[in-house]
Design an enzyme around this catalytic site. Structure first.
Site, mmCIF file in Angstrom:
data_model
loop_
_atom_site.group_PDB
_atom_site.id
_atom_site.type_symbol
_atom_site.label_atom_id
_atom_site.label_comp_id
_atom_site.label_asym_id
_atom_site.label_seq_id
_atom_site.Cartn_x
_atom_site.Cartn_y
_atom_site.Cartn_z
ATOM 1 N N LYS A 202 -10.244 -4.589 27.924
ATOM 2 C CA LYS A 202 -10.188 -5.909 27.273
ATOM 3 C C LYS A 202 -9.418 -5.805 25.970
ATOM 4 C CE LYS A 202 -13.334 -4.868 23.827
ATOM 5 N NZ LYS A 202 -12.985 -4.659 22.429
ATOM 6 N N PRO B 207 -7.750 4.704 27.029
ATOM 7 C CA PRO B 207 -8.181 5.673 26.012
ATOM 8 C C PRO B 207 -9.491 5.253 25.356
ATOM 9 C CG PRO B 207 -6.266 4.413 25.255
ATOM 10 C CD PRO B 207 -6.484 4.033 26.688
ATOM 11 N N ALA C 129 -10.516 3.134 21.247
ATOM 12 C CA ALA C 129 -9.307 2.337 21.050
ATOM 13 C C ALA C 129 -9.607 0.853 20.852
ATOM 14 C CB ALA C 129 -8.365 2.521 22.240
ATOM 15 N N GLY C 130 -10.889 0.452 21.009
ATOM 16 C CA GLY C 130 -11.202 -0.975 20.924
ATOM 17 C C GLY C 130 -10.798 -1.712 22.187
ATOM 18 N N GLY D 69 -12.534 -1.161 25.093
ATOM 19 C CA GLY D 69 -13.765 -1.304 25.883
ATOM 20 C C GLY D 69 -13.838 -0.426 27.120
ATOM 21 N N GLY D 70 -13.084 0.666 27.147
ATOM 22 C CA GLY D 70 -13.039 1.505 28.351
ATOM 23 C C GLY D 70 -14.405 2.015 28.786
ATOM 24 N N GLY D 71 -15.176 2.569 27.861
ATOM 25 C CA GLY D 71 -16.493 3.108 28.205
ATOM 26 C C GLY D 71 -17.422 2.011 28.695
ATOM 27 N N SER D 72 -17.353 0.839 28.057
ATOM 28 C CA SER D 72 -18.196 -0.292 28.458
ATOM 29 C C SER D 72 -17.792 -0.805 29.837
ATOM 30 C CB SER D 72 -18.077 -1.428 27.447
ATOM 31 O OG SER D 72 -18.503 -0.996 26.179
ATOM 32 N N ASP E 99 -20.917 -4.706 24.335
ATOM 33 C CA ASP E 99 -19.754 -5.192 25.090
ATOM 34 C C ASP E 99 -19.989 -5.223 26.596
ATOM 35 O OD1 ASP E 99 -18.037 -5.443 23.027
ATOM 36 O OD2 ASP E 99 -16.733 -3.755 23.549
HETATM 37 O O1 C5P Z 1 -23.713 -1.992 20.847
HETATM 38 P P1 C5P Z 1 -22.871 -0.779 20.641
HETATM 39 O O2 C5P Z 1 -23.635 0.495 20.830
HETATM 40 O O3 C5P Z 1 -21.611 -0.800 21.437
HETATM 41 O O4 C5P Z 1 -22.421 -0.817 19.130
HETATM 42 C C1 C5P Z 1 -21.875 0.307 18.485
HETATM 43 C C2 C5P Z 1 -22.015 0.147 16.998
HETATM 44 O O5 C5P Z 1 -21.175 -0.891 16.520
HETATM 45 C C3 C5P Z 1 -23.396 -0.236 16.527
HETATM 46 O O6 C5P Z 1 -24.192 0.896 16.331
HETATM 47 C C4 C5P Z 1 -23.102 -0.941 15.211
HETATM 48 O O7 C5P Z 1 -22.858 0.009 14.188
HETATM 49 C C5 C5P Z 1 -21.802 -1.626 15.476
HETATM 50 N N1 C5P Z 1 -21.952 -3.036 15.922
HETATM 51 C C6 C5P Z 1 -22.346 -3.985 15.008
HETATM 52 N N2 C5P Z 1 -22.459 -5.302 15.394
HETATM 53 C C7 C5P Z 1 -22.162 -5.648 16.660
HETATM 54 C C8 C5P Z 1 -21.748 -4.690 17.599
HETATM 55 C C9 C5P Z 1 -21.647 -3.389 17.190
HETATM 56 O O8 C5P Z 1 -22.628 -3.680 13.840
HETATM 57 N N3 C5P Z 1 -22.245 -6.932 17.006
#
Ligand code: C5P
Length: 310
Positions: A18, A102, A105-106, A108-111, A151
């Site tokens: 994404k 990768p 990278a933002g 969302g590959g792992g998600s 995500d």
């Molecule tokens: O939910 P996820 O584990 O993917 O989020 C990773 C990290 O990103 C969280 O531990 C938090 O530090 C930050 N995060 C956040 N607010 C969000 C999503 C993620 O602060 N809405």
């Protein structure tokens, strides 16, 4: 997300990445997460994996392409563990993953992999869950998806969607509302740590908030040629944490004449181009600048999400 049953015990998954076309942070919540309004947009850059049910109870993961953990910290393994726990199931799994997206990278590959894994298990295991329909599967899997990561629920559906809450509350946009772009995406071969980028939001949180509806109406009128005003509140902290990537973002925007934007918490940078031809020209320039790994990619609609090639 494409999930295809190859045989009784094998499923193939195509899990698309994404881009965040818009990301505003409304406030920091008491639980430490940030309340978001974001527009998630699937693109045809996908991880591919085959999931095979095996005798026993172990989870074995083999990875080709970009690196990712092969142990329990892999989101594919986490997704399987959560699935087994919630549905009181357990069987062995062998996963062969081609990692084209990768990590860090933002994109969302792992998600995407985690959501694909939940759908793969649901397909393999359909008698153990209540229904076979895709929308019922998504409803049953969403609570597990959001435990794995903010995500992950988006990737169960894909396409273009507004995500709210910490990112897990999904409102899918119709195909008429969903734009169709050609993108150049650059991965500068640096992984961006999401928690650090969120922690580095300072005065950014008190700045004037953008208007999601205004952005959405600019999407309505967007064509292949005109890019809407993409917005990402995490871009400023990302640029402060990685000044060398901020310089890269500026120089590739200047050199190509196309504005590059940060996706999610970075480090991928993306720009809209008019068509594949311009994409090739931009790619050549970026290669000469040694900007990183370059992907030419397109918007991926929610339905008929066949992989496309250039
Ligand atoms: O939910 P996820 O584990 O993917 O989020 C990773 C990290 O990103 C969280 O531990 C938090 O530090 C930050 N995060 C956040 N607010 C969000 C999503 C993620 O602060 N809405």
């Amino acid at each position: 997300m494409r999930v295809e049953r190859l045989s009784h015990d094998r499923v193939r998954v195509l899990a698309p990445a994404k881009l965040n076309l818009y990301l505003e942070i409304l406030f920091k919540r008491a639980d430490g997460y940030h309340e978001l309004e974001t527009v998630m947009h699937s693109i045809d850059l996908s991880d591919e994996f085959v999931v095979e049910r095996t005798a026993g109870s172990g989870i074995e993961i083999a990875i080709r392409g970009y690196p990712a953990p092969v142990d329990g910290s892999n989101l594919i393994a986490k997704a399987a563990e959560r699935y087994f726990l919630v549905f009181h199931r357990r069987f062995g799994l062998k996963i062969d993953l081609q990692k084209n997206i990768p990590a860090g990278a933002g994109l969302g590959g792992g998600s995407a992999d985690a959501a694909g894994m939940l759908l793969a298990l649901h397909t393999l295991d359909s008698p153990a869950t209540t229904s076979n329909s895709r929308s019922d599967a998504i409803a049953a899997l969403t609570p597990i998806a959001e435990e794995i990561g903010s995500d992950v629920p988006f990737f169960l559906t894909g396409g273009t969607a507004i995500a709210r809450g910490r990112g897990e509350k999904i409102e899918a946009l119709s195909s008429e509302q969903s734009p169709n772009f050609t993108f150049v995406v650059v991965f500068p071969r640096v992984q961006s740590p999401t928690p650090l980028i969120y922690k580095s939001l300072t005065s950014d949180l008190t700045e004037h908030k953008r208007d999601l509806h205004r952005f959405l109406s600019s999407l309505d009128s967007a064509t292949d040629r005109r890019a809407p005003p993409f917005w990402n509140r995490l871009a400023a902290p990302f640029r402060r944490v990685f000044p060398e990537l901020a310089r890269l973002q500026d120089s590739i925007s200047n050199e190509t004449g196309r504005a590059f934007h940060v996706s999610g918490s970075g480090s991928a940078l993306y720009a809209v181009v008019a068509d594949a031809q311009e994409g090739e020209r931009v790619r050549t320039k970026l290669q000469a600048m040694a900007a990183g790994d370059i992907f030419l990619t397109r918007s991926l609609p929610r339905q008929g999400n066949e992989p496309r090639s250039w």
